[in-house]
Design a protein around this motif. Structure first.
Motif, PDB file in Angstrom:
ATOM      1  N   ALA A 264       0.833  -1.205   0.000  1.00 38.45           N
ATOM      2  CA  ALA A 264       0.000   0.000   0.000  1.00 38.45           C
ATOM      3  C   ALA A 264       0.862   1.248   0.000  1.00 38.45           C
ATOM      4  O   ALA A 264       0.645   2.173  -0.784  1.00 38.45           O
ATOM      5  CB  ALA A 264      -0.924  -0.004   1.218  1.00 38.45           C
ATOM      6  N   ILE A 265       1.861   1.284   0.875  1.00 35.03           N
ATOM      7  CA  ILE A 265       2.728   2.464   0.957  1.00 35.03           C
ATOM      8  C   ILE A 265       3.454   2.651  -0.378  1.00 35.03           C
ATOM      9  O   ILE A 265       3.581   3.767  -0.887  1.00 35.03           O
ATOM     10  CB  ILE A 265       3.751   2.325   2.103  1.00 35.03           C
TER      11      ILE A 265
ATOM     12  N   GLU B 256       2.498   1.768  -3.323  1.00 33.42           N
ATOM     13  CA  GLU B 256       1.563   2.307  -4.314  1.00 33.42           C
ATOM     14  C   GLU B 256       1.365   3.805  -4.100  1.00 33.42           C
ATOM     15  O   GLU B 256       1.441   4.599  -5.043  1.00 33.42           O
ATOM     16  CB  GLU B 256       0.218   1.592  -4.207  1.00 33.42           C
ATOM     17  N   PHE B 257       1.160   4.196  -2.846  1.00 35.76           N
ATOM     18  CA  PHE B 257       0.940   5.612  -2.546  1.00 35.76           C
ATOM     19  C   PHE B 257       2.140   6.468  -2.962  1.00 35.76           C
ATOM     20  O   PHE B 257       1.986   7.576  -3.467  1.00 35.76           O
ATOM     21  CB  PHE B 257       0.660   5.806  -1.056  1.00 35.76           C
ATOM     22  N   LEU B 258       3.335   5.943  -2.709  1.00 32.82           N
ATOM     23  CA  LEU B 258       4.519   6.750  -3.033  1.00 32.82           C
ATOM     24  C   LEU B 258       4.706   6.895  -4.537  1.00 32.82           C
ATOM     25  O   LEU B 258       5.356   7.834  -4.996  1.00 32.82           O
ATOM     26  CB  LEU B 258       5.775   6.126  -2.413  1.00 32.82           C
TER      27      LEU B 258
ATOM     28  N   ILE C  93       2.110   6.982  -6.901  1.00 33.60           N
ATOM     29  CA  ILE C  93       1.046   7.550  -7.738  1.00 33.60           C
ATOM     30  C   ILE C  93       1.376   8.946  -8.253  1.00 33.60           C
ATOM     31  O   ILE C  93       1.043   9.270  -9.386  1.00 33.60           O
ATOM     32  CB  ILE C  93      -0.348   7.537  -7.050  1.00 33.60           C
TER      33      ILE C  93
ATOM     34  N   ARG D 270       3.241  -3.717  -6.257  1.00 26.46           N
ATOM     35  CA  ARG D 270       2.330  -4.673  -6.891  1.00 26.46           C
ATOM     36  C   ARG D 270       2.695  -4.914  -8.347  1.00 26.46           C
ATOM     37  O   ARG D 270       2.277  -5.884  -8.949  1.00 26.46           O
ATOM     38  CB  ARG D 270       0.895  -4.155  -6.831  1.00 26.46           C
TER      39      ARG D 270
ATOM     40  N   ARG E 226      -2.933   1.452 -10.446  1.00 22.59           N
ATOM     41  CA  ARG E 226      -4.388   1.643 -10.474  1.00 22.59           C
ATOM     42  C   ARG E 226      -4.724   3.115 -10.591  1.00 22.59           C
ATOM     43  O   ARG E 226      -5.863   3.524 -10.424  1.00 22.59           O
ATOM     44  CB  ARG E 226      -5.003   1.093  -9.175  1.00 22.59           C
TER      45      ARG E 226
ATOM     46  N   THR F 230       2.704   9.152   4.513  1.00 23.17           N
ATOM     47  CA  THR F 230       2.392   8.725   3.154  1.00 23.17           C
ATOM     48  C   THR F 230       0.924   8.339   2.925  1.00 23.17           C
ATOM     49  O   THR F 230       0.315   8.827   1.967  1.00 23.17           O
ATOM     50  CB  THR F 230       3.319   7.560   2.764  1.00 23.17           C
TER      51      THR F 230
ATOM     52  N   ARG G 133      -1.430  11.467   3.166  1.00 27.79           N
ATOM     53  CA  ARG G 133      -1.064  12.489   2.178  1.00 27.79           C
ATOM     54  C   ARG G 133      -1.480  12.077   0.774  1.00 27.79           C
ATOM     55  O   ARG G 133      -2.185  12.799   0.072  1.00 27.79           O
ATOM     56  CB  ARG G 133       0.452  12.703   2.235  1.00 27.79           C
ATOM     57  N   GLU G 134      -1.034  10.892   0.370  1.00 29.12           N
ATOM     58  CA  GLU G 134      -1.287  10.460  -1.003  1.00 29.12           C
ATOM     59  C   GLU G 134      -2.710   9.928  -1.152  1.00 29.12           C
ATOM     60  O   GLU G 134      -3.376  10.181  -2.149  1.00 29.12           O
ATOM     61  CB  GLU G 134      -0.271   9.396  -1.412  1.00 29.12           C
ATOM     62  N   GLY G 135      -3.153   9.183  -0.134  1.00 29.37           N
ATOM     63  CA  GLY G 135      -4.475   8.572  -0.224  1.00 29.37           C
ATOM     64  C   GLY G 135      -5.580   9.605  -0.286  1.00 29.37           C
ATOM     65  O   GLY G 135      -6.527   9.480  -1.069  1.00 29.37           O
TER      66      GLY G 135
ATOM     67  N   TRP H 119      -5.775  11.203  -3.663  1.00 24.61           N
ATOM     68  CA  TRP H 119      -6.234  10.219  -4.659  1.00 24.61           C
ATOM     69  C   TRP H 119      -7.756  10.066  -4.557  1.00 24.61           C
ATOM     70  O   TRP H 119      -8.470  10.092  -5.564  1.00 24.61           O
ATOM     71  CB  TRP H 119      -5.522   8.885  -4.424  1.00 24.61           C
TER      72      TRP H 119
ATOM     73  N   LEU I 225     -12.264   0.658  -6.000  1.00 25.56           N
ATOM     74  CA  LEU I 225     -10.985   1.346  -5.826  1.00 25.56           C
ATOM     75  C   LEU I 225     -11.051   2.300  -4.630  1.00 25.56           C
ATOM     76  O   LEU I 225     -10.129   2.362  -3.811  1.00 25.56           O
ATOM     77  CB  LEU I 225     -10.621   2.112  -7.111  1.00 25.56           C
TER      78      LEU I 225
ATOM     79  N   GLN J 233      -6.422   1.254   2.716  1.00 25.65           N
ATOM     80  CA  GLN J 233      -4.962   1.369   2.785  1.00 25.65           C
ATOM     81  C   GLN J 233      -4.515   2.544   3.662  1.00 25.65           C
ATOM     82  O   GLN J 233      -3.352   2.638   4.012  1.00 25.65           O
ATOM     83  CB  GLN J 233      -4.369   1.547   1.378  1.00 25.65           C
TER      84      GLN J 233
ATOM     85  N   ARG K 144      -3.025   3.368   9.584  1.00 28.13           N
ATOM     86  CA  ARG K 144      -1.605   3.297   9.236  1.00 28.13           C
ATOM     87  C   ARG K 144      -0.924   4.648   9.304  1.00 28.13           C
ATOM     88  O   ARG K 144       0.180   4.809   8.809  1.00 28.13           O
ATOM     89  CB  ARG K 144      -1.468   2.747   7.819  1.00 28.13           C
TER      90      ARG K 144
END
Ligand SMILES: Cc1cc2nc3c(=O)[nH]c(=O)nc-3n(C[C@H](O)[C@H](O)[C@H](O)COP(=O)(O)O)c2cc1C
Ligand code: SF4
Ligand code: SF4
Ligand code: FES
Lengths: 564, 454
Positions: A113-114, A116-118, A120, A146, A150, B367, B370-372, B375, B395, B402, B406
């Motif tokens: 997950a991390i 993927e986030f880093l 995108i 992965r 996505r 992370t 911030r990113e999630g 998105w 999605l 995710q 965390r």
């Protein structure tokens, strides 16, 4: 039962492990050779806990709420109460009975997950990125990612190619906002100039208005940046890192003896970076030390030996040098820039020449409390321990000057030192025959009767002894210009010319003598000396008024004498 | 605002009384500072015990028992202990602290001073939301008045105890309300929340000293606990849910506003007090405790067993309007900001709106958040602008999953919970919405602009 030497038992993925209380779990796992992936954690910086890459499952032995008694499984083992959510390993300190899972499905899923986030909003521009090949994001993405995306949205746009200072360039789109560089400036360099502006995913690393990242440690931010956000303006786009050969070396700037890695390809050096030594420089080095490799190809480099201004072969120059020195009334000016081995050979030469005097030239500068010490010679202590000198050197060769004036000295062998800079006058120099062994042109080489073109520290191997009396070795990285001669070989050959015995001329063979002759060096050999060096007993020299103040891992034994 | 007869006003007792003014004379005419006078003559531990026994819980969000929080303070460190009053009030849908500060500032000051005395704090700080400039002025004035009367400052009322109050204007970001972010901001830095462990405020708070952070409303209650006595106070509401709460109701009701109540149900608040849905509308869902909390769907049955093992089976209107009641229904009472969504609201649009807020307010430190959060905003904005894909629904959930649990601070939950709960309760609507807004190939400019401009 747990408290033996303050060691406690933790359990990582089913393996019990004894660690000092308070060890963080990234380090604890490393003891089991398990890598918990991390970006923001750095062993020499405070814990930020922001990247969340090191998430693991965490559990502690349960206690019955009512009785306070430990809860047990059926087999009598402690019952572990696992936390519902993952915890960061970098911010988790070992406690008795602590359990972590670093490779459970939950831990692995967190990493995916991390990752993927880093990625995108990352530009995915590895093909044109300098960090490629030594990029943590690249490595962890292939290991923990992965493998597909996505993300179909527009990526964020941020500043590119920002000049943060004279030596560091920033690409904000690649920054993973781990704050290592900021913490380095705040905590190590004591020069708080970096910070984030904006919020959320638009957070942007930047320099404070009106400031720049210009301190002498700025390039450490490039080393610790896990991605290609911070790059060295000097090294940028010069070479793909996977082509580079890395050789361990020592920084010759000061008596601190920072451990380094020199990277080269096909006889050309591209960069110098720090090598971790927790007793000397941790993981840091100065910016100025990284520039030193440029002496190899400097304009004023001596690339051939010469006699009376005429280029000659090295062998001929050595013969001529021996002849010159045979004239007698010789003074030797050695150098704190020489290796222990060279100093040892020089001492033998001084003996067989029956030299009038042996001097070293002191270099002093301002210290910064970190990795720049007052003593700007890397190896004055080597000269002391080999017995080449027995007092601290002076900055100016006044004694030698008067000996020349009085006619007591007629010949001078100078190794690496420019006599003019050390205080001798034109007139004095014209009164003596001069043999110069050095690497770069200067007033002395211009005046010298014989010039032996020597090698820089990047072109030969040897050892130096730092301010802690730690003997450390440096290794040849590149071969050096064709017309040059290895200093040690030159000195040994001349020494052999003056004595009946055969004098050793290689580092390895010198060590056989060194180890036999001097108790301080016995049981040591160049081969067996570890990359972290070894501390020798310097107590015999404790009475000398060394001028160094405190540096990162050095406390002066006595009050440092302030440099005048 | 008119006081509804079903309210039980303690904190806001005088605030809306005609002629009640925020100056100290008015406050003292209404019995102000009597409790502080009493407190400074009392044993400190006794006051702390009273607060603990009253079962007062925090009104700022997490609902942590205030007395227990006070008892955690590290007394052995030898460092000063600080009191921080959280007046950053920025959870969407919440506007109660503002009423107190604007209309009855001395009540807050008295509450703070009693709390400070009881916990032996060296100094108190009121961190007030930057967008409340008037409130800050009112507080400054009130503190000045209180100092003149020796309720604040040196040797308070001759007790030998000294404590000052500093009003600090916030840094204009939602995250400044998170207690460790607030502390960083108070220290003059970016409001980046701190990692816990090790930086629990009770041990390593403001300037690395032990610190108590309490909400405005929480601290006001302390005065009334002293006045009524813990036992009497605890009779208001239910055990473990004592005292009144000020609910801020907004959205699809006839009479939105703030209401101080105790011991009623959600239905009584929304239908009886707030008058139910607007003409011709029905209530679709309720977000009970500020926008971060999980949504409750009208028509849903809330079933389970309570602590004592009694089974319950509630409709939305039966949910007891307190911490445990709303928790039993699967959400939280949070900051008391209740948002009522009627049938005119499309849930995916509401979510897009919310994600725009959270992605804008994430501090950006860690992370996942911030990113999630950005998105999620980009996906929901794209969906709303006609570029939805069927797979977006799954999605969204995956991205939220995710993030949850965390992150460094609870903001991560605040982003994830709405997504997860909206999808849980309205999945069909999301799928239908995605179908209906699937004009791929259409003009994406508007969506892009909205999604990518901050
Ligand atoms: C993102 C975020 C924002 C918050 N904003 C506020 C706020 O504006 N006001 C507030 O009192 N508490 C807020 N909190 C809760 C505080 O962190 C803290 O729990 C609270 O101030 C403690 O006071 P209490 O125990 O009296 O409720 C927020 C929490 C989070 C995670
Ligand atoms: S520039 Fe590099 S070191 Fe600095 S915050 Fe970004 S990723 Fe981390
Ligand atoms: S969860 Fe969000 S708001 Fe909280 S620290 Fe992380 S990035 Fe900042
Ligand atoms: S390494 Fe970044 S959170 Fe632990």
């Amino acid at each position: 039962m747990e408290d033996k030497d303050n060691l406690i038992t933790v359990n990582i993925d089913g393996h019990d492990l004894q660690v000092p209380a308070g060890t963080n779990m990234v380090e604890a796992a490393a003891m089991l050779r398990k890598e918990i992936p991390h970006y923001c954690y750095h062993p020499k910086l405070s814990i930020a806990g922001n990247c969340r890459m090191c998430l693991v499952e965490l559990g502690m032995p349960g206690r019955d709420r009512a009785t306070g008694e430990p809860m047990l499984n059926e087999d009598g083992s402690p019952k572990i109460m696992w936390m519902p959510g993952p915890a960061i390993a970098c911010g988790t300190k070992a406690a008795p009975g602590m359990h972590i899972k670093t490779d459970s499905p939950k831990a692995l899923e967190s990493r995916e997950a991390i990752t993927e986030f880093l990625l995108i909003n990352h530009p995915l521009d590895c093909p044109i990125c300098d960090q490629a090949g030594e990029c943590t994001l690249q490595e962890f993405s292939s290991k923990h990612g992965r493998g597909y995306s996505r993300f179909i949205e527009e990526k964020n746009v941020k500043p590119k190619r920002t000049r943060l200072g004279p030596r560091v360039t920033l690409d904000d789109e690649r920054c993973v906002l781990c704050s290592r560089c900021i913490r380095f400036c705040d905590e190590i360099a004591n020069d708080s100039v970096l910070g984030f502006t904006d919020r959320g995913s638009y957070s942007t690393l930047t320099c404070f208005p009106g400031k720049e990242l210009a301190n002498n440690y700025s390039l450490n931010t490039v080393d610790i940046c896990p991605v290609g956000a911070l790059t060295s303006t000097d090294f940028r786009f010069k070479m793909r890192v996977w082509f580079l050969t890395e050789i361990n070396s020592i920084d010759f700037e000061t008596s601190v003896g920072t451990n380094t890695v020199v990277s080269a390809r096909e006889g050309k050096i591209y960069r110098v970076t720090p090598r971790r030594n927790d007793e000397v420089n941790d993981t840091w080095m100065t910016d100025s030390g990284r520039e030193l490799y440029k002496i190899v190809e400097a304009e004023d480099r001596l690339t051939a030996c010469s006699v009376a201004g005429e280029e000659t072969a090295a062998t001929e120059a050595i013969v001529k040098a021996s002849e010159t020195l045979r004239g007698g009334k010789t003074a030797i000016v050695g150098s704190g820039q020489c290796s222990v081995e060279e100093q040892f050979a020089l001492k033998a030469l001084a003996k067989s020449l029956d030299a009038v005097s042996v001097d070293l030239v002191a270099r002093y500068g301002e210290d910064d409390g970190l990795l720049m010490s007052v003593d700007r010679n890397p190896n004055v202590r080597g000269a002391l321990m080999t017995g080449l000198i027995d007092t601290l050197p002076e900055e100016r060769l006044e004694d030698l000057g008067s000996k020349i004036d009085s006619g007591e000295v007629r010949t001078v062998l100078s190794v690496k030192e420019d006599l003019t800079e050390a205080g001798l006058s034109e007139e004095q120099l014209s009164k003596v025959d001069i043999v110069f062994l050095g690497t770069h042109r200067n007033a002395t080489s211009e005046k010298a009767d014989v010039v032996l073109a020597g090698l820089t520290q990047f072109e030969k191997s040897g050892t130096v002894i730092n301010q802690q009396f730690r003997i450390q070795k440096f290794n040849r990285v590149v071969p050096g210009p064709r017309g040059c001669i290895e200093d040690l070989y030159a000195l040994s050959t001349i020494a052999a010319n003056f004595s009946d015995e055969k004098f050793p001329s290689t580092v390895g063979s010198i060590w056989k003598q060194l180890a036999g002759e001097n108790s301080q060096f016995s049981e040591l050999s160049f081969q067996s000396l570890s990359d972290q060096g070894q501390v020798l007993d310097g107590s015999a020299f404790e009475h000398l008024p060394f001028r160094e103040g405190k540096s990162l891992h050095f406390e002066p034994k006595r009050e440092a004498v302030a440099a005048e | 605002m008119a006081i509804h007869p079903r309210e039980k006003r303690i904190i806001l007792k005088y605030a809306d009384e005609p002629g009640y003014t925020p100056d100290i004379d008015c406050y003292m005419r209404h019995g102000g500072y009597v409790m502080l006078k009493k407190a400074v003559g009392m044993d400190k531990q006794m006051i702390c015990d009273e607060v603990k026994n009253s079962q007062l819980r925090g009104r700022g969000g997490a609902g942590f028992p205030a007395g227990v929080k006070w008892s955690f303070v590290d007394r052995k460190s030898g460092k000063p202990v600080y009191m921080v009053c959280n007046c950053d009030e920025s959870e969407p849908g919440t506007f109660k602290d503002r009423q107190i500060v604007h209309k009855d500032p001395h009540q807050l000051i008295e509450g703070i001073m009693i709390s400070c005395f009881a916990t032996d704090c060296a100094k108190a700080f009121i961190y007030i939301r930057e967008e409340m400039p008037k409130g800050a002025k009112i507080l400054e004035q009130a503190i000045k008045e209180a100092k003149e009367k020796n309720f604040v400052g040196d040797d308070i009322l001759g007790s030998g105890y000294s404590c000052d109050i500093v009003v600090h204007r916030g840094a204009a970001a939602y995250i400044c309300g998170e207690e460790t972010g607030l502390i960083e901001s108070l220290e003059g830095k970016r409001a980046n929340p701190r990692i816990k462990p090790p930086y629990f405020p009770a041990a390593l708070g403001l300037y690395m000293c032990p610190t108590i952070v309490n909400n405005v409303e929480t601290l006001c209650n302390v005065k009334h606990i002293l006045e009524m006595g813990a036992e009497e106070y605890a009779k208001i509401g239910r055990p473990n849910n004592t005292g009144t709460r000020i609910w801020c109701v907004s959205g699809g009701v006839k009479r939105p506003g703030y209401y101080e109540v105790a011991g009623i149900t959600l239905g009584e608040l929304v239908y009886d007090i707030c008058g139910g849905p607007k003409e011709g509308r029905t209530i679709k869902a309720i977000i009970p405790g500020g926008s971060s909390m999980k949504i409750l769907k009208n028509g849903e049955r809330f079933k389970g067993k309570d602590r004592d093992g009694n089974e319950y089976d509630w409709g939305i209107e039966d949910i007891p309007l307190d911490y445990d009641g709303i928790a039993a229904a699967g959400s939280m009472s949070g900051s008391g900001g209740m948002m009522v969504l009627d049938d005119s609201v499309e849930i995916p649009v509401a979510l897009a709106n919310l994600m725009a807020f959270y992605s804008h307010e994430s501090c950006g430190q860690c992370t996942p958040c911030r990113e999630g959060s950005l998105w999620l905003k980009k996906i929901t904005t794209r969906m709303v602008h006609g570029e939805a894909r069927p797979e977006d629904v799954d999605l969204l959930r995956s991205v939220a999953d995710q993030i949850e649990g965390r992150t460094i601070c609870a903001f991560g939950f605040a982003v994830a919970w709405p997504v997860q709960s909206y999808l849980d309760k309205f999945e069909d609507e999301f799928r239908e919405f995605a179908q209906r807004h699937n004009h791929l190939g259409g003009d994406r400019t508007a969506a892009k602009e909205l999604a990518c401009n901050h």
